[in-house]
Design a protein around this motif. Structure first.
Motif, PDB file in Angstrom:
ATOM      1  N   TRP A 137       0.842  -1.201   0.000  1.00 46.00           N
ATOM      2  CA  TRP A 137       0.000   0.000   0.000  1.00 46.00           C
ATOM      3  C   TRP A 137       0.874   1.247   0.000  1.00 46.00           C
ATOM      4  N   SER A 138       0.360   2.291  -0.616  1.00 44.99           N
ATOM      5  CA  SER A 138       1.108   3.543  -0.678  1.00 44.99           C
ATOM      6  C   SER A 138       0.160   4.713  -0.432  1.00 44.99           C
ATOM      7  N   SER A 139       0.630   5.665   0.392  1.00 46.38           N
ATOM      8  CA  SER A 139      -0.110   6.919   0.613  1.00 46.38           C
ATOM      9  C   SER A 139       0.719   8.046   0.018  1.00 46.38           C
ATOM     10  N   ARG A 140       0.165   8.735  -0.932  1.00 41.60           N
ATOM     11  CA  ARG A 140       0.898   9.768  -1.663  1.00 41.60           C
ATOM     12  C   ARG A 140       1.276  10.923  -0.738  1.00 41.60           C
ATOM     13  N   SER A 141       2.547  11.290  -0.777  1.00 38.03           N
ATOM     14  CA  SER A 141       3.016  12.415   0.021  1.00 38.03           C
ATOM     15  C   SER A 141       2.585  13.723  -0.642  1.00 38.03           C
ATOM     16  N   THR A 142       1.941  14.580   0.149  1.00 41.54           N
ATOM     17  CA  THR A 142       1.497  15.889  -0.359  1.00 41.54           C
ATOM     18  C   THR A 142       2.330  17.024   0.227  1.00 41.54           C
ATOM     19  N   GLY A 143       3.399  16.654   0.931  1.00 42.08           N
ATOM     20  CA  GLY A 143       4.290  17.660   1.494  1.00 42.08           C
ATOM     21  C   GLY A 143       3.976  17.967   2.940  1.00 42.08           C
ATOM     22  N   GLN A 144       5.034  18.362   3.710  1.00 42.54           N
ATOM     23  CA  GLN A 144       4.913  18.740   5.108  1.00 42.54           C
ATOM     24  C   GLN A 144       4.210  17.658   5.939  1.00 42.54           C
ATOM     25  N   ALA A 145       4.678  16.401   5.756  1.00 44.10           N
ATOM     26  CA  ALA A 145       4.183  15.251   6.524  1.00 44.10           C
ATOM     27  C   ALA A 145       2.695  15.003   6.326  1.00 44.10           C
ATOM     28  N   ALA A 146       2.168  15.435   5.201  1.00 49.58           N
ATOM     29  CA  ALA A 146       0.766  15.178   4.881  1.00 49.58           C
ATOM     30  C   ALA A 146       0.688  14.148   3.760  1.00 49.58           C
ATOM     31  N   TYR A 147      -0.286  13.266   3.859  1.00 53.87           N
ATOM     32  CA  TYR A 147      -0.394  12.187   2.884  1.00 53.87           C
ATOM     33  C   TYR A 147      -1.838  12.040   2.415  1.00 53.87           C
ATOM     34  N   GLY A 148      -1.971  11.581   1.203  1.00 51.88           N
ATOM     35  CA  GLY A 148      -3.286  11.328   0.645  1.00 51.88           C
ATOM     36  C   GLY A 148      -3.814   9.984   1.100  1.00 51.88           C
ATOM     37  N   PRO A 149      -4.993   9.594   0.642  1.00 52.67           N
ATOM     38  CA  PRO A 149      -5.579   8.312   1.029  1.00 52.67           C
ATOM     39  C   PRO A 149      -4.749   7.146   0.498  1.00 52.67           C
ATOM     40  N   PRO A 150      -4.634   6.066   1.284  1.00 44.75           N
ATOM     41  CA  PRO A 150      -3.826   4.918   0.840  1.00 44.75           C
ATOM     42  C   PRO A 150      -4.499   4.152  -0.288  1.00 44.75           C
ATOM     43  N   ASP A 184       5.638  -4.758 -14.715  1.00 45.24           N
ATOM     44  CA  ASP A 184       4.867  -3.593 -15.155  1.00 45.24           C
ATOM     45  C   ASP A 184       4.477  -2.671 -14.001  1.00 45.24           C
ATOM     46  N   THR A 185       4.814  -3.049 -12.755  1.00 47.21           N
ATOM     47  CA  THR A 185       4.542  -2.178 -11.608  1.00 47.21           C
ATOM     48  C   THR A 185       5.807  -1.522 -11.062  1.00 47.21           C
ATOM     49  N   VAL A 186       6.955  -1.870 -11.639  1.00 46.90           N
ATOM     50  CA  VAL A 186       8.228  -1.355 -11.116  1.00 46.90           C
ATOM     51  C   VAL A 186       8.276   0.169 -11.192  1.00 46.90           C
ATOM     52  N   ALA A 187       7.829   0.739 -12.283  1.00 44.34           N
ATOM     53  CA  ALA A 187       7.888   2.196 -12.445  1.00 44.34           C
ATOM     54  C   ALA A 187       7.068   2.892 -11.366  1.00 44.34           C
ATOM     55  N   ALA A 188       5.884   2.357 -11.081  1.00 39.50           N
ATOM     56  CA  ALA A 188       5.034   2.963 -10.060  1.00 39.50           C
ATOM     57  C   ALA A 188       5.665   2.853  -8.679  1.00 39.50           C
ATOM     58  N   VAL A 189       6.305   1.715  -8.398  1.00 37.05           N
ATOM     59  CA  VAL A 189       6.955   1.528  -7.096  1.00 37.05           C
ATOM     60  C   VAL A 189       8.132   2.484  -6.946  1.00 37.05           C
ATOM     61  N   LEU A 190       8.955   2.599  -7.984  1.00 37.14           N
ATOM     62  CA  LEU A 190      10.106   3.496  -7.922  1.00 37.14           C
ATOM     63  C   LEU A 190       9.669   4.951  -7.793  1.00 37.14           C
ATOM     64  N   GLU A 191       8.588   5.297  -8.450  1.00 34.22           N
ATOM     65  CA  GLU A 191       8.069   6.660  -8.348  1.00 34.22           C
ATOM     66  C   GLU A 191       7.599   6.939  -6.920  1.00 34.22           C
ATOM     67  N   ALA A 194      10.691   7.379  -4.757  1.00 35.00           N
ATOM     68  CA  ALA A 194      11.334   8.667  -5.011  1.00 35.00           C
ATOM     69  C   ALA A 194      10.528   9.828  -4.444  1.00 35.00           C
ATOM     70  N   ASN A 195       9.219   9.669  -4.388  1.00 37.93           N
ATOM     71  CA  ASN A 195       8.351  10.728  -3.879  1.00 37.93           C
ATOM     72  C   ASN A 195       8.267  10.719  -2.350  1.00 37.93           C
ATOM     73  N   ARG A 196       8.932   9.727  -1.736  1.00 34.79           N
ATOM     74  CA  ARG A 196       8.905   9.553  -0.287  1.00 34.79           C
ATOM     75  C   ARG A 196       7.480   9.363   0.237  1.00 34.79           C
ATOM     76  N   ASP A 197       6.720   8.577  -0.492  1.00 30.81           N
ATOM     77  CA  ASP A 197       5.366   8.248  -0.041  1.00 30.81           C
ATOM     78  C   ASP A 197       5.438   7.322   1.174  1.00 30.81           C
ATOM     79  N   ALA A 198       4.350   7.257   1.916  1.00 33.03           N
ATOM     80  CA  ALA A 198       4.250   6.313   3.035  1.00 33.03           C
ATOM     81  C   ALA A 198       3.882   4.947   2.476  1.00 33.03           C
ATOM     82  N   ILE A 199       4.758   3.974   2.710  1.00 25.11           N
ATOM     83  CA  ILE A 199       4.559   2.629   2.154  1.00 25.11           C
ATOM     84  C   ILE A 199       4.373   1.635   3.292  1.00 25.11           C
ATOM     85  N   ALA A 200       3.398   0.777   3.141  1.00 24.77           N
ATOM     86  CA  ALA A 200       3.126  -0.269   4.131  1.00 24.77           C
ATOM     87  C   ALA A 200       2.772  -1.554   3.397  1.00 24.77           C
TER      88      ALA A 200
END
Length: 210
Positions: A137-150, A184-191, A194-200
């Motif tokens: 699972w990934s929660s998109r980082s929106t900056g300043q320790a804020a994240y979008g929905p997982p 086919d998911t490698v690009a999304a995982v690397l992105e 790199a974006n420092r998303d929250a990953i679980a």
């Protein structure tokens, strides 16, 4: 007057009891043979010669043929006649001496996965280990320790190994995992990395209770 000469030849004497006994002995031997042959319902199944990790390429030399009694369950395991010439690809960890399940391997011609290391920002479930199947699972980082929905970044990824934290990471409790994901998911995982998303990761397969 001369007496008639006595016959010197011996008459053949046949005892029916001897024939009956011989027939009974032969029948007993044949019966024992068929009983033994019928009781041998074992099947040749491959077992791992040593521990096989996710992503390993396996050939006949990596396996040991073992005769076991499986009954109708022989279709669940890899037998000598089901091993392709090009070998197999391990999709979950197989312990040394373990019978090789058909569900734990796949054809190398269909290998479309690769391993990648992800750094987790949440605690790891105790049931997760090498060979576990997890959703990443990934929660998109929106900056300043804020994240979008997982959202599910990768579904049903196989865990290759746990990477124990060291140094400063050990005190923060961060843990990294090496997982096998579709190419086919490698690009999304690397992105996401790199974006420092929250990953679980969340386990898919629950362990059996003791």
């Amino acid at each position: 007057m001369s007496k008639p000469a006595k016959s010197t030849g011996q008459r053949f004497w046949f005892d029916p009891r001897f024939a009956i006994g011989l027939v009974l002995v032969v029948a007993a031997v044949v019966g024992v043979y068929w009983i033994v042959a019928g009781s041998d319902q074992t099947t040749a199944v491959f077992a791992a010669r040593s521990t096989l990790a996710v992503g390993d390429h396996v050939e006949a030399s990596d396996l040991v043929a073992t005769r076991v009694r499986l009954g109708s369950a022989d279709a669940l395991y890899v037998t000598p006649d089901r091993l392709p010439q090009e070998g197999l690809l391990v999709t979950r960890t197989i312990a040394a001496g373990e019978l090789v399940p058909a569900s734990a391997v796949g054809r190398t011609s269909g290998a479309e996965s690769t391993s990648i290391v992800v750094e987790l920002t949440s605690s790891l479930a105790a049931s997760i280990g090498p060979g576990s199947v997890v959703d990443v699972w990934s929660s998109r980082s929106t900056g300043q320790a804020a994240y979008g929905p997982p959202t599910v970044l990768v579904g049903r990824a196989a865990v290759v190994r746990l990477i124990e934290p060291s140094g400063l990471a050990a005190t923060s409790g961060i843990r990294s995992l090496e997982v096998l994901v579709p190419k086919d998911t490698v690009a999304a995982v690397l992105e996401s990395i790199a974006n420092r998303d929250a990953i679980a990761v969340v386990p898919v397969n629950a362990p059996l209770g003791e």
